[in-house]
Motif scaffolding. Sequence first.
Motif, PDB file in Angstrom:
ATOM      1  N   THR A 143       8.621   8.049  -6.813  1.00  0.00           N
ATOM      2  CA  THR A 143       9.137   6.989  -5.949  1.00  0.00           C
ATOM      3  C   THR A 143      10.657   7.103  -5.932  1.00  0.00           C
ATOM      4  N   VAL A 144      11.219   7.352  -4.750  1.00  0.00           N
ATOM      5  CA  VAL A 144      12.658   7.501  -4.582  1.00  0.00           C
ATOM      6  C   VAL A 144      13.199   6.254  -3.882  1.00  0.00           C
ATOM      7  N   LEU A 145      14.089   5.552  -4.557  1.00  0.00           N
ATOM      8  CA  LEU A 145      14.692   4.340  -4.006  1.00  0.00           C
ATOM      9  C   LEU A 145      16.052   4.694  -3.408  1.00  0.00           C
ATOM     10  N   LEU A 146      16.261   4.378  -2.143  1.00  0.00           N
ATOM     11  CA  LEU A 146      17.517   4.668  -1.452  1.00  0.00           C
ATOM     12  C   LEU A 146      18.252   3.362  -1.162  1.00  0.00           C
ATOM     13  N   VAL A 147      19.488   3.240  -1.648  1.00  0.00           N
ATOM     14  CA  VAL A 147      20.270   2.029  -1.431  1.00  0.00           C
ATOM     15  C   VAL A 147      21.696   2.392  -1.010  1.00  0.00           C
ATOM     16  N   ASP A 175       0.823  -1.199   0.000  1.00  0.00           N
ATOM     17  CA  ASP A 175       0.000   0.000   0.000  1.00  0.00           C
ATOM     18  C   ASP A 175       0.858   1.251   0.000  1.00  0.00           C
ATOM     19  N   ALA A 176       1.982   1.204   0.769  1.00  0.00           N
ATOM     20  CA  ALA A 176       2.851   2.380   0.839  1.00  0.00           C
ATOM     21  C   ALA A 176       3.409   2.752  -0.522  1.00  0.00           C
ATOM     22  N   LEU A 177       3.700   1.751  -1.330  1.00  0.00           N
ATOM     23  CA  LEU A 177       4.263   2.032  -2.643  1.00  0.00           C
ATOM     24  C   LEU A 177       3.182   2.347  -3.671  1.00  0.00           C
ATOM     25  N   ALA A 178       1.944   2.005  -3.358  1.00  0.00           N
ATOM     26  CA  ALA A 178       0.860   2.281  -4.299  1.00  0.00           C
ATOM     27  C   ALA A 178       0.453   3.752  -4.266  1.00  0.00           C
ATOM     28  N   ARG A 179       0.782   4.435  -3.153  1.00  0.00           N
ATOM     29  CA  ARG A 179       0.439   5.844  -3.046  1.00  0.00           C
ATOM     30  C   ARG A 179       1.391   6.695  -3.885  1.00  0.00           C
ATOM     31  N   PRO A 180       0.924   7.844  -4.353  1.00  0.00           N
ATOM     32  CA  PRO A 180       1.805   8.736  -5.111  1.00  0.00           C
ATOM     33  C   PRO A 180       2.925   9.262  -4.217  1.00  0.00           C
ATOM     34  N   GLY A 181       4.144   9.066  -4.623  1.00  0.00           N
ATOM     35  CA  GLY A 181       5.275   9.584  -3.888  1.00  0.00           C
ATOM     36  C   GLY A 181       5.628   8.760  -2.673  1.00  0.00           C
ATOM     37  N   ALA A 182       6.859   8.254  -2.618  1.00  0.00           N
ATOM     38  CA  ALA A 182       7.309   7.485  -1.457  1.00  0.00           C
ATOM     39  C   ALA A 182       8.827   7.417  -1.459  1.00  0.00           C
ATOM     40  N   LEU A 183       9.394   7.445  -0.270  1.00  0.00           N
ATOM     41  CA  LEU A 183      10.811   7.156  -0.078  1.00  0.00           C
ATOM     42  C   LEU A 183      10.913   5.699   0.331  1.00  0.00           C
ATOM     43  N   VAL A 184      11.687   4.921  -0.429  1.00  0.00           N
ATOM     44  CA  VAL A 184      11.799   3.486  -0.176  1.00  0.00           C
ATOM     45  C   VAL A 184      13.253   3.131   0.129  1.00  0.00           C
ATOM     46  N   LEU A 185      13.509   2.675   1.352  1.00  0.00           N
ATOM     47  CA  LEU A 185      14.825   2.161   1.701  1.00  0.00           C
ATOM     48  C   LEU A 185      14.856   0.680   1.339  1.00  0.00           C
ATOM     49  N   ALA A 186      15.900   0.252   0.650  1.00  0.00           N
ATOM     50  CA  ALA A 186      15.959  -1.142   0.214  1.00  0.00           C
ATOM     51  C   ALA A 186      17.303  -1.760   0.563  1.00  0.00           C
ATOM     52  N   GLY A 188      23.745  -4.257   2.163  1.00  0.00           N
ATOM     53  CA  GLY A 188      22.963  -4.265   3.388  1.00  0.00           C
ATOM     54  C   GLY A 188      21.921  -3.162   3.410  1.00  0.00           C
ATOM     55  N   MET A 189      21.546  -2.764   4.621  1.00  0.00           N
ATOM     56  CA  MET A 189      20.439  -1.837   4.808  1.00  0.00           C
ATOM     57  C   MET A 189      20.915  -0.393   4.932  1.00  0.00           C
ATOM     58  N   PRO A 190      20.349   0.534   4.152  1.00  0.00           N
ATOM     59  CA  PRO A 190      20.691   1.947   4.295  1.00  0.00           C
ATOM     60  C   PRO A 190      20.414   2.427   5.718  1.00  0.00           C
ATOM     61  N   ALA A 191      21.179   3.432   6.142  1.00  0.00           N
ATOM     62  CA  ALA A 191      21.031   4.074   7.454  1.00  0.00           C
ATOM     63  C   ALA A 191      21.665   3.279   8.588  1.00  0.00           C
ATOM     64  N   ILE A 192      22.123   2.039   8.320  1.00  0.00           N
ATOM     65  CA  ILE A 192      22.826   1.254   9.340  1.00  0.00           C
ATOM     66  C   ILE A 192      24.320   1.442   9.096  1.00  0.00           C
ATOM     67  N   SER A 193      24.905   2.448   9.763  1.00  0.00           N
ATOM     68  CA  SER A 193      26.301   2.865   9.528  1.00  0.00           C
ATOM     69  C   SER A 193      26.526   3.250   8.073  1.00  0.00           C
ATOM     70  N   ASP A 194      25.483   3.677   7.399  1.00  0.00           N
ATOM     71  CA  ASP A 194      25.532   4.171   6.028  1.00  0.00           C
ATOM     72  C   ASP A 194      24.590   5.371   5.936  1.00  0.00           C
ATOM     73  N   PRO A 195      24.715   6.188   4.889  1.00  0.00           N
ATOM     74  CA  PRO A 195      23.819   7.337   4.760  1.00  0.00           C
ATOM     75  C   PRO A 195      22.353   6.908   4.702  1.00  0.00           C
ATOM     76  N   GLY A 196      21.471   7.775   5.204  1.00  0.00           N
ATOM     77  CA  GLY A 196      20.050   7.488   5.090  1.00  0.00           C
ATOM     78  C   GLY A 196      19.191   7.986   6.229  1.00  0.00           C
ATOM     79  N   TYR A 197      19.689   7.914   7.460  1.00  0.00           N
ATOM     80  CA  TYR A 197      18.786   8.206   8.580  1.00  0.00           C
ATOM     81  C   TYR A 197      18.318   9.656   8.582  1.00  0.00           C
ATOM     82  N   ARG A 198      19.186  10.585   8.151  1.00  0.00           N
ATOM     83  CA  ARG A 198      18.774  11.995   8.134  1.00  0.00           C
ATOM     84  C   ARG A 198      17.683  12.247   7.105  1.00  0.00           C
ATOM     85  N   LEU A 199      17.770  11.550   5.975  1.00  0.00           N
ATOM     86  CA  LEU A 199      16.740  11.685   4.953  1.00  0.00           C
ATOM     87  C   LEU A 199      15.418  11.108   5.456  1.00  0.00           C
ATOM     88  N   VAL A 200      15.481   9.960   6.119  1.00  0.00           N
ATOM     89  CA  VAL A 200      14.265   9.355   6.681  1.00  0.00           C
ATOM     90  C   VAL A 200      13.642  10.284   7.718  1.00  0.00           C
TER      91      VAL A 200
END
Length: 283
Positions: A85-89, A3-14, A93-105
């Motif tokens: 839809t913005v995909l963050l990678v 459902d989250a991805l079905a909505r217009p506009g989403a930040l997706v951490l993958a 491994g997982m973004p924001a875990i000792s990698d960039p991402g948490y500030r954007l989230v």
Amino acid sequence: MTDALARPGALVLAATPLGDARDASPRLRELIATADLVAAEDTRRFRHLASALDVEIGGKVVSHYDAVEGERMPGLLEAVRNGSTVLLVSDAGMPAISDPGYRLVAAAAAEDLPVTCLPGPSAVTTALVLSGLPCERFCFEGFAPRKPGERRRWLDDLRREPRAVVFFESPRRVADLLSLAVEVLGADRRAAVCRELTKRYEQVKRGTLAELAEWAGADEVRGEVTVVLAGADVAEAPSIDSLIPAVRERVADGERLKDAVAAVATGAGVGKRDLYNATLTAG
């Protein structure tokens, strides 16, 4: 799609594979092909992953590493606001875990913009389950400190940590860190050094800190390293005298004696006054 991805506009951490591209999820493959914008820690590595998966990248790819994270944030948030839809990678491994991402989230969440996650590979949980150590409860410490004084204080703070501890370390520094851990935490504390997880030369070395320090010192350790340290046996409190060197180390690095005693005593589970008096008496 969720459902989250079905909505217009989403930040997706993958989460992306640690090494073996076959660990990529079907949802990751789909997002690589359909996302309007991809923010990748290393654009070359991301394109290599897409090629290995035989997936054509559907949107624009921009870099998103530490030095440009703040600069990229306004444009990425604006893209989500406009329905993209913005995909963050990250590299693996997982973004924001000792990698960039948490500030954007955090910024997206503050605006109540849609944020979701495609779960998948993680060096933290992979190392935990391979360590052979009790891991019902654990904490993640990111990268071990690099400066000698900070490393000693950090290890000293883990002296009484009852949970398993997971952290990353450079292969060039792991031998020195393990030797210092023997000195601070004791030779018999158990640990596991996991390197090149899911890759061709994956290796998990298990044993006491003394055994691991000897192993790492005998030969060059290569590849990406994740260390798992067994939780402390909190039933045994260290002697007051054994804590005096840690106090002196902190004082030598510029801490006030009172503050150094408080930090060491709290971490070891002993009385501050007893440690303070013992340090003064020892001279």
